[in-house]
Scaffold this motif. Structure first.
Motif, PDB file in Angstrom:
ATOM      1  N   ALA A   1      -6.791  11.409 -25.187  1.00 30.43           N
ATOM      2  CA  ALA A   1      -6.929  10.347 -24.204  1.00 30.43           C
ATOM      3  C   ALA A   1      -6.600  10.870 -22.805  1.00 30.43           C
ATOM      4  O   ALA A   1      -7.254  10.508 -21.831  1.00 30.43           O
TER       5      ALA A   1
ATOM      6  N   SER B   1      -9.354  11.037 -19.755  1.00 29.15           N
ATOM      7  CA  SER B   1      -9.196  10.271 -18.521  1.00 29.15           C
ATOM      8  C   SER B   1      -9.081  11.152 -17.281  1.00 29.15           C
ATOM      9  O   SER B   1      -9.491  10.746 -16.202  1.00 29.15           O
ATOM     10  N   THR B   2      -8.544  12.352 -17.431  1.00 30.88           N
ATOM     11  CA  THR B   2      -8.401  13.233 -16.270  1.00 30.88           C
ATOM     12  C   THR B   2      -9.564  14.202 -16.121  1.00 30.88           C
ATOM     13  O   THR B   2      -9.811  14.708 -15.034  1.00 30.88           O
TER      14      THR B   2
ATOM     15  N   SER C   1     -15.435  13.686 -21.645  1.00 27.29           N
ATOM     16  CA  SER C   1     -15.136  12.967 -20.404  1.00 27.29           C
ATOM     17  C   SER C   1     -16.291  13.009 -19.417  1.00 27.29           C
ATOM     18  O   SER C   1     -16.804  14.086 -19.100  1.00 27.29           O
TER      19      SER C   1
END
Length: 122
Positions: free
Chosen positions: A1, A5-6, A50
């Motif tokens: 996660a 997200s980054t 991502s």
């Protein structure tokens, strides 16, 4: 996660590897290698999936395709491998056998591929 997200696997390594190592040392020192490899595998998977990752953006640009189309085309493959890996790491955690975890992950991968293949045939 965190990597998802980054958008960075290396940033996730820097933050999560010390945490994972401390957890492994305090629970069972024999599990330090599988624990650190699980952190690295999760970071790379999150980075790969991502939409804000630099490698994902460069891949879609290099392939000259729509960015979100590229992200959505890669998700099924990455998530399939992630599910098989989670099952393998769970087996390693319960049995402390890397070989058994590897075999379980491989069998899980084959079963998932056959399920998806049978679903697409129908």
């Amino acid at each position: 996660a965190m990597a998802f997200s980054t958008g960075t696997s290396w940033g996730t390594f820097g933050i999560m590897l010390p945490i994972g190592a401390a957890m492994a040392v305090h629970s069972d020192p024999n599990l330090i290698i599988p624990c650190l490899s699980a952190v690295m595998a999760g970071a790379v998977c999150g980075d790969h999936c991502s939409p804000v990752s630099d490698t994902t953006i460069l891949s879609s640009t290099g392939a000259q395709c729509n960015h979100m189309d590229h992200v959505l085309s890669q998700l099924p493959y990455a998530l399939l491998v992630a599910v098989a890996s989670v099952v393998g790491y769970l087996v390693v955690g319960f049995t402390e056998s890397g070989l058994l975890g590897f075999i379980t992950a491989g069998i899980t991968m084959l079963v998932l591929i056959m399920l998806f293949k049978a679903k697409n045939v129908e």
